[in-house]
Motif scaffolding. Sequence first.
Motif, PDB file in Angstrom:
ATOM      1  N   LYS A 192     -45.726  45.480  81.839  1.00 57.00           N
ATOM      2  CA  LYS A 192     -45.630  44.446  82.882  1.00 57.00           C
ATOM      3  C   LYS A 192     -44.206  44.339  83.409  1.00 57.00           C
ATOM      4  O   LYS A 192     -43.961  44.251  84.626  1.00 57.00           O
ATOM      5  CB  LYS A 192     -46.106  43.118  82.298  1.00 57.00           C
ATOM      6  N   LYS A 193     -43.239  44.395  82.471  1.00 59.83           N
ATOM      7  CA  LYS A 193     -41.817  44.286  82.854  1.00 59.83           C
ATOM      8  C   LYS A 193     -41.397  45.504  83.684  1.00 59.83           C
ATOM      9  O   LYS A 193     -40.721  45.385  84.702  1.00 59.83           O
ATOM     10  CB  LYS A 193     -40.963  44.196  81.581  1.00 59.83           C
ATOM     11  N   ALA A 194     -41.807  46.703  83.256  1.00 63.42           N
ATOM     12  CA  ALA A 194     -41.469  47.938  83.976  1.00 63.42           C
ATOM     13  C   ALA A 194     -42.075  47.927  85.372  1.00 63.42           C
ATOM     14  O   ALA A 194     -41.449  48.353  86.355  1.00 63.42           O
ATOM     15  CB  ALA A 194     -41.984  49.138  83.194  1.00 63.42           C
ATOM     16  N   ALA A 196     -42.764  45.288  87.221  1.00 62.07           N
ATOM     17  CA  ALA A 196     -42.027  44.331  88.067  1.00 62.07           C
ATOM     18  C   ALA A 196     -40.723  44.944  88.557  1.00 62.07           C
ATOM     19  O   ALA A 196     -40.339  44.816  89.730  1.00 62.07           O
ATOM     20  CB  ALA A 196     -41.770  43.062  87.267  1.00 62.07           C
ATOM     21  N   LYS A 197     -40.011  45.650  87.637  1.00 54.15           N
ATOM     22  CA  LYS A 197     -38.735  46.284  87.993  1.00 54.15           C
ATOM     23  C   LYS A 197     -38.942  47.364  89.052  1.00 54.15           C
ATOM     24  O   LYS A 197     -38.197  47.484  90.021  1.00 54.15           O
ATOM     25  CB  LYS A 197     -38.118  46.894  86.724  1.00 54.15           C
ATOM     26  N   LYS A 198     -39.996  48.143  88.864  1.00 56.45           N
ATOM     27  CA  LYS A 198     -40.307  49.230  89.798  1.00 56.45           C
ATOM     28  C   LYS A 198     -40.661  48.681  91.181  1.00 56.45           C
ATOM     29  O   LYS A 198     -40.252  49.219  92.210  1.00 56.45           O
ATOM     30  CB  LYS A 198     -41.480  50.038  89.254  1.00 56.45           C
ATOM     31  N   ALA A 200     -39.594  45.840  92.488  1.00 51.85           N
ATOM     32  CA  ALA A 200     -38.382  45.312  93.140  1.00 51.85           C
ATOM     33  C   ALA A 200     -37.556  46.446  93.748  1.00 51.85           C
ATOM     34  O   ALA A 200     -37.043  46.355  94.873  1.00 51.85           O
ATOM     35  CB  ALA A 200     -37.550  44.541  92.122  1.00 51.85           C
ATOM     36  N   ALA A 201     -37.427  47.558  92.989  1.00 61.62           N
ATOM     37  CA  ALA A 201     -36.659  48.716  93.482  1.00 61.62           C
ATOM     38  C   ALA A 201     -37.323  49.298  94.722  1.00 61.62           C
ATOM     39  O   ALA A 201     -36.675  49.664  95.698  1.00 61.62           O
ATOM     40  CB  ALA A 201     -36.565  49.758  92.379  1.00 61.62           C
ATOM     41  N   LYS A 202     -38.624  49.382  94.673  1.00 60.73           N
ATOM     42  CA  LYS A 202     -39.390  49.946  95.805  1.00 60.73           C
ATOM     43  C   LYS A 202     -39.206  49.096  97.053  1.00 60.73           C
ATOM     44  O   LYS A 202     -39.058  49.598  98.162  1.00 60.73           O
ATOM     45  CB  LYS A 202     -40.863  50.014  95.419  1.00 60.73           C
ATOM     46  N   LYS A 203     -39.201  47.776  96.870  1.00 57.10           N
ATOM     47  CA  LYS A 203     -39.053  46.843  97.988  1.00 57.10           C
ATOM     48  C   LYS A 203     -37.663  46.970  98.623  1.00 57.10           C
ATOM     49  O   LYS A 203     -37.504  47.008  99.846  1.00 57.10           O
ATOM     50  CB  LYS A 203     -39.275  45.421  97.492  1.00 57.10           C
TER      51      LYS A 203
END
Length: 490
Positions: A192-194, A196-198, A200-203
Motif C-alpha cells: 500500500k505504501k509503495a 502511494a509513493k509510485k 505521487a511520483a507518476k503525478k
Amino acid sequence: MKNKILGNKLFKSVKVLIAVAGVSVIMTSAVIPISTASANTNKVPPVHTASNWRANNQKTVDNNMRSQAAAKKAAAKKAAAKKAAAKKAAAKKAAAKKAAAKKAAAKKAAAKKAAAKKAAAKKAAAKKAAAKKAAAKKAAAKKAAAKKAAAKKAAAKKAAAKKAAAKKAAAKKAAAKKAAAKKAAAKKAAAKKAAAKKAAAKKAAAKKAAAKKAAAKKAAAKKAAANKAAADKAAADKAAADKAAADKAAADKAAADKAAADQAAADKAAADKAAADKASADKAAADKAAADKAAADQAAADKAAADKAAADKAAADKAATDKAAADKAAADKAAADKAAADTPFAGKAVHTIYTGDITYLYTTKELTTIATTTLQGDTSVIAYPDGITTALTGKNAGDPAIPVTYKGQNLYFKGTFEGLTSNGLYPDGYYYALGETAFSGVVKPTDPSVKLDVPFLNGSTWFYSFDGGSTIYSYQNNVWTVAATFLNAQ
C-alpha cells in the motif's frame, strides 16, 4: 294388442321402461292415452249411438273397420320399431361389454406375463446371488475371525498414534496460520505504501511533462505565425506579376481568336452548302431504300404469318395427340392405383417384433380360415398398418384384421385393439414404461435412442425382445447387466 276407441281418443296397452338408479324396471299393462292424430293419419270416427248405427249404410261400417285396421297396423309398426331399437341398444351394450372384457383380459394377461418374466429373472438372480453370498460369507467369516483380533490391536495402537499426530499437527497448523496472517498483513501494508509513493511520483512527472509540452507548443505557434506572414507577402508579389503577364496574353489571344473566327465563318458557309446538297441526295436514296425495305418487310411478314399458321396447326395437332396420350396414361394410373388401394399389402410396410405368445394367423381378412403357419412370440414380422380392416362376418366379426408377411406368406393377424403396439407388434426402436422400475421394448436399455424424463432407479428391469428370443436386463448403480436370456425353440 287391441285398440280401444273411446270418443276421439285411442288407448293402447304398452310396456313402460323406467330407469331407477341404473336399474331397468319394466311395468306392464299401463294404459296411456294417445291422440288419434299421432297413432293413425286417418281420423277415427266417434262412437255412434244405436239409432245412428241403424242410419249408417254398409259403406260407413266398412270405412270404420278400415280405420280401425289402419290404427292397429300403425300401433303394431310402432311397437315393432320400439322393440327393434331396444334390441339394437342391448346388442350394442353387449358388444361394448364384450370389448371391455376382452381388453381387460388382454391387459391382465400381459401384466401376468410381465410379472412372471420379472419374477423368473428375479428368482434366478436371487438364487445365484445367494449361493455366491453364502460361499463368500463362509470364507469371510473364517478370515475375519483371525483378522479381527489383529485388527483390533493394530487399530488401538494406530488410534493412539493418530490422536497424538493430530494434536501435534493442529498446534503446528495454528502457529503456521498465525505467522502467515502476520506476514500477509505486513506485506499488504508495504504494498500500500509503495503504491502511494509510485502514484505521487507518476503525478509529478505528468505535471512536469504537461508544462514542457505547453511551452513547446507556444514556441511552435509563434514560429509558424512569422513563417506565414513571410509566405503571404511573397505570394502577393508573385500574384501581381502573374496578373500583368496574364492581361497581355489575353489581349494577344483575343486578336488571334477574332481572325480565326472570321476564317471559320467563311469555311462554315461553304461546308453548310455542301452538306445541304449531300443531304438532299442522301434523302432521295434513303426514301428509295425505305420503299424497297417496306416491300421486303411486307413479303417477309406474309411468309411469317403463313409459317406461323402452319406451326400453330402442327402444335395444336400435337397437343391433341399429347392430351389423348396423357388422358390414357392417367386413366391407366388411376386403375393401377385403385387396384393397389384394394390390396391390403400394397401400403407402407413396417418391420416389427411380435412380443406376444404364440398365436394363429388367418388366410382371409374376414378371419374365418386359420393358416397352417402359426406366429411365434419374439419373432420378426412385416405389418401393413394402412391395410388394417375389421372382420364383418364369422365368429371373429368386429376384430381388427392386420395384414402381415411372415415367413414369405401374406397372412392376417387377429388383433384385439386398434393399432400395432397395442396388439404386441412393436416397430423398430419402440419401447415403453410398464411402471417406475419396469420397461419393455425392442431396443436395449443402453441404446442411445432411449430417452426418459427421469433417471432409472436401482432395481429397474428392462425386457428386451428380439427376433429369436428375449433378454432381461437389471439396473444397479448406473450399470445394466444381463439377468437372463430366453431363446425360441428351433
